[in-house]
Design a protein around this motif. Structure first.
Motif, short mmCIF file in Angstrom:
data_model
loop_
_atom_site.label_atom_id
_atom_site.label_comp_id
_atom_site.label_asym_id
_atom_site.label_seq_id
_atom_site.Cartn_x
_atom_site.Cartn_y
_atom_site.Cartn_z
N ASP A 105 0.76 -1.23 -0.11
CA ASP A 105 0.16 -0.04 -0.14
C ASP A 105 1.00 1.25 0.23
O ASP A 105 0.36 2.21 -0.03
N GLY A 106 2.18 1.12 -0.07
CA GLY A 106 3.01 2.26 0.29
C GLY A 106 4.29 1.82 0.28
O GLY A 106 4.77 0.74 0.60
N ILE A 107 5.33 2.71 0.19
CA ILE A 107 6.81 2.69 0.41
C ILE A 107 7.41 3.73 1.06
O ILE A 107 6.75 4.62 1.48
N ASP A 108 8.29 3.39 1.95
CA ASP A 108 8.98 4.35 2.78
C ASP A 108 10.53 4.39 2.54
O ASP A 108 11.04 3.47 2.57
N LEU A 109 11.03 5.56 2.63
CA LEU A 109 12.38 5.89 2.38
C LEU A 109 12.86 5.98 3.82
O LEU A 109 12.59 6.76 4.59
N ASN A 110 13.97 5.21 4.20
CA ASN A 110 14.67 5.49 5.48
C ASN A 110 15.54 6.40 5.55
O ASN A 110 16.65 6.41 4.72
N CYS A 111 15.28 7.51 6.33
CA CYS A 111 16.07 8.59 6.39
C CYS A 111 16.49 9.00 8.01
O CYS A 111 16.68 9.70 8.45
N TYR A 123 22.86 6.02 2.97
CA TYR A 123 21.60 5.73 3.23
C TYR A 123 21.16 6.30 4.66
O TYR A 123 21.93 6.72 5.10
N GLY A 124 19.77 5.93 5.09
CA GLY A 124 19.49 6.23 6.24
C GLY A 124 19.82 7.72 6.79
O GLY A 124 19.52 8.43 5.87
N ALA A 125 20.21 7.76 7.93
CA ALA A 125 20.33 9.11 8.53
C ALA A 125 21.16 9.95 7.87
O ALA A 125 21.42 11.33 7.94
N ILE A 154 8.51 8.94 4.38
CA ILE A 154 9.80 8.84 5.18
C ILE A 154 9.95 8.69 6.66
O ILE A 154 8.81 9.32 7.42
N LYS A 155 10.89 8.01 7.01
CA LYS A 155 10.89 7.74 8.64
C LYS A 155 12.16 8.48 8.77
O LYS A 155 13.32 8.12 8.28
N ILE A 156 12.18 9.55 9.77
CA ILE A 156 13.56 10.34 10.04
C ILE A 156 13.70 10.31 11.55
O ILE A 156 13.03 10.04 12.26
N ARG A 157 15.20 10.66 11.59
CA ARG A 157 15.46 11.16 12.98
C ARG A 157 15.51 12.56 13.00
O ARG A 157 15.27 13.19 11.87
N VAL A 158 15.91 13.30 14.11
CA VAL A 158 15.85 14.75 13.90
C VAL A 158 17.41 15.53 13.88
O VAL A 158 18.26 14.67 14.54
N HIS A 159 17.28 16.74 13.83
CA HIS A 159 18.58 17.45 14.07
C HIS A 159 18.44 17.98 15.48
O HIS A 159 17.82 18.23 15.82
N GLU A 160 19.77 18.29 15.82
CA GLU A 160 19.58 19.07 17.17
C GLU A 160 19.06 20.52 16.83
O GLU A 160 18.41 21.00 17.67
N ASP A 161 19.16 21.15 15.88
CA ASP A 161 18.52 22.30 15.28
C ASP A 161 17.28 21.76 14.76
O ASP A 161 17.33 21.30 13.48
N LEU A 162 16.14 21.74 15.38
CA LEU A 162 14.93 21.36 14.78
C LEU A 162 14.44 22.06 13.76
O LEU A 162 13.75 21.46 12.80
N GLU A 163 14.77 23.49 13.16
CA GLU A 163 14.47 24.20 12.25
C GLU A 163 14.71 23.37 10.81
O GLU A 163 14.35 23.63 9.96
N ARG A 164 16.07 22.64 11.08
CA ARG A 164 16.63 21.97 9.96
C ARG A 164 15.83 20.85 9.53
O ARG A 164 15.45 20.51 8.38
N THR A 165 15.11 20.11 10.64
CA THR A 165 14.32 19.16 10.29
C THR A 165 12.94 19.72 9.76
O THR A 165 12.43 19.00 8.81
N VAL A 166 12.50 20.68 10.22
CA VAL A 166 11.44 21.30 9.60
C VAL A 166 11.63 21.66 8.09
O VAL A 166 10.73 21.29 7.23
N ASP A 167 12.61 22.05 7.84
CA ASP A 167 13.15 22.36 6.52
C ASP A 167 13.01 21.14 5.77
O ASP A 167 12.52 21.05 4.42
#
Length: 314
Positions: A105-111, A123-125, A154-167
Motif C-alpha cells: 500500500d506504500g513505500i517508505d524511504l529510511n532517513c 543511506y539512512g540518517a 519517510i521515516k526520519i530522526r531529527v537534527h539538534e537544530d529542529l528548524e533544519r528538520t522542519v526544512d
C-alpha cells in the motif's frame, strides 16, 4: 517474489485516509530481521493497524531476483503494508517501488538508520543532511507511480537544530510525500529520551500526517504521547517485540498470543532460530534470569514446546 498463500491481491488501502480518520493508527515499525511476514501476521491479530517490512536495500533488491525472494515475502492477508527501502538515489527507489506496488500500500524511504554501514553507503540518517536529494527521490517515485493512493513516506530522526528538520520535511512535503514518521532522537543518540516536542513541532508545521516513534512502551503511553503531540499515529518497535499484544492493551505477552505464535510459525514455516528468538523476547519480561537462561539454551522445537507446555500450559 510471489504471494505465499494465494494469488489474490486485495484492494489497496489509502493510508493517508486512514491517518486522517481521527483514530490513533497503530503501526508496527520496520525492524531488521524481526518485522517479517510471520511477526506481521501475529501483531495484526492484536489490533495492529499497519505494518512495515524491515528496511530493504533498494539497489540489490532491484537487480536480483534472489535478493527479492530473500528480503520480501508476503501473502494476501498481509495488508495494509508499507515496504521500507534504503536508497541513495531516486532511480533505485522508483525502480523498487514499481516492483512492490502490486503487493503493498506504500513505500517508505529510511532517513533515520544511524548504523555506520548504512550511513557510509549514503543511506539512512545520512540523508538528513541532503534535503534536496530526498526531495528529488520523492519526485522521481511520484513521476513513476500513477496510483495516487499508493503512499510515499519517510521515516526520519531529527537534527539538534529542529528548524533544519522542519526544512527537510517541508521540502519532502512539496515533493509529494504522503506522510512522515518522526523518531525523536538525533542519529548519534541511543538511550537518551526521545523528544516528543519535535513531533509536536512538525505536526504544527506540516499539512501531511505525522506519526510519532520512540519510547512508546505500552498502549497507555502511546495514547498519551499521541494526544500530547497531535500525531496521527504511533509506531512501536522494541516494545512490540517484547509484547506483540501491546496494541490490544495487554501489559505483557498473554499465553494465547504465545499460542498464536506457535500456530503462525507452523503455518508459515519459520526457521527454528527465528521462532525461538521471538519467544525469548516475548518471555523475557515475565521470567526470572535463571528461567531466561534455561529457555535461551533450548536447541530444538520439541524442547521449546515441552517447556511451554510444562511451565505455561500451552
Amino acid at each position: 517474489m510471489g504471494l505465499r498463500d494465494d494469488q489474490h491481491k486485495p484492494s489497496r488501502t489509502n493510508i493517508v485516509e486512514m491517518l486522517h480518520s481521527g483514530q490513533m493508527v497503530k503501526i508496527s515499525a520496520p525492524m531488521v530481521r524481526y518485522s517479517k511476514l510471520p511477526f506481521r501476521t501475529l501483531v495484526r491479530g492484536y489490533d495492529c493497524d499497519l505494518c512495515f517490512t524491515p528496511m530493504i536495500v533498494a539497489n540489490p533488491f532491484v537487480r536480483s531476483i534472489k535478493a527479492r525472494d530473500s528480503e520480501f515475502t508476503t501473502n494476501s492477508g498481509d495488508r495494509p503494508l508499507v515496504v521500507q527501502f534504503a536508497a541513495s538515489n531516486g532511480k533505485d527507489l522508483a525502480d523498487a517501488a514499481e516492483i512492490v506496488i502490486p503487493f503493498a500500500d506504500g513505500i517508505d524511504l529510511n532517513c533515520g538508520c544511524p548504523q555506520r554501514w548504512a550511513m557510509s553507503e549514503g543511506y539512512g540518517a545520512s540523508l538528513l543532511q541532503k534535503p534536496e536529494l530526498v526531495k528529488d527521490m520523492i519526485q522521481q517515485v511520484r513521476s513513476r507511480i500513477a496510483d495516487p493512493h499508493f503512499s510515499i513516506s519517510i521515516k526520519i530522526r531529527v537534527h539538534e537544530d529542529l528548524e533544519r528538520t522542519v526544512d527537510l520535511c517541508r521540502q519532502a512535503e512539496a515533493a509529494g510525500i504522503s506522510w512522515i514518521t518522526v523518531h525523536g532522537r538525533t542519529p548519534t543518540e541511543r538511550k537518551q529520551p526521545a523528544r516528543p516536542h519535535a513531533t509536536a513541532l512538525l505536526r504544527s508545521a506540516l499539512s501531511v500526517p505525522v506519526v510519532i516513534n520512540g519510547d512508546l512502551c505500552n498502549l497507555q503511553q502511546a495514547q498519551k504521547l499521541q494526544q500530547f503531540t497531535g500525531a496521527h499515529g504511533v509506531m512501536v518497535a522494541r516494545s512490540l517485540l517484547a509484547n506483540p499484544a501491546l496494541f490490544a492493551g495487554f501489559k505483557t505477552t498473554p499465553a494465547h498470543c504465545i499460542s498464536d505464535w506457535l500456530a503462525v510459525s507452523t503455518r508459515l514455516g519459520v526457521p527454528f532460530a527465528t521462532f525461538h528468538h521471538h519467544l525469548c523476547l516475548m518471555l523475557e519480561p515475565i521470567t526470572s534470569r535463571p528461567e531466561r537462561w534455561h529457555f535461551q539454551h533450548l536447541s530444538s522445537t520439541a524442547a521449546v514446546l515441552d517447556y511451554l507446555r510444562l511451565h505455561y500450559g500451552i
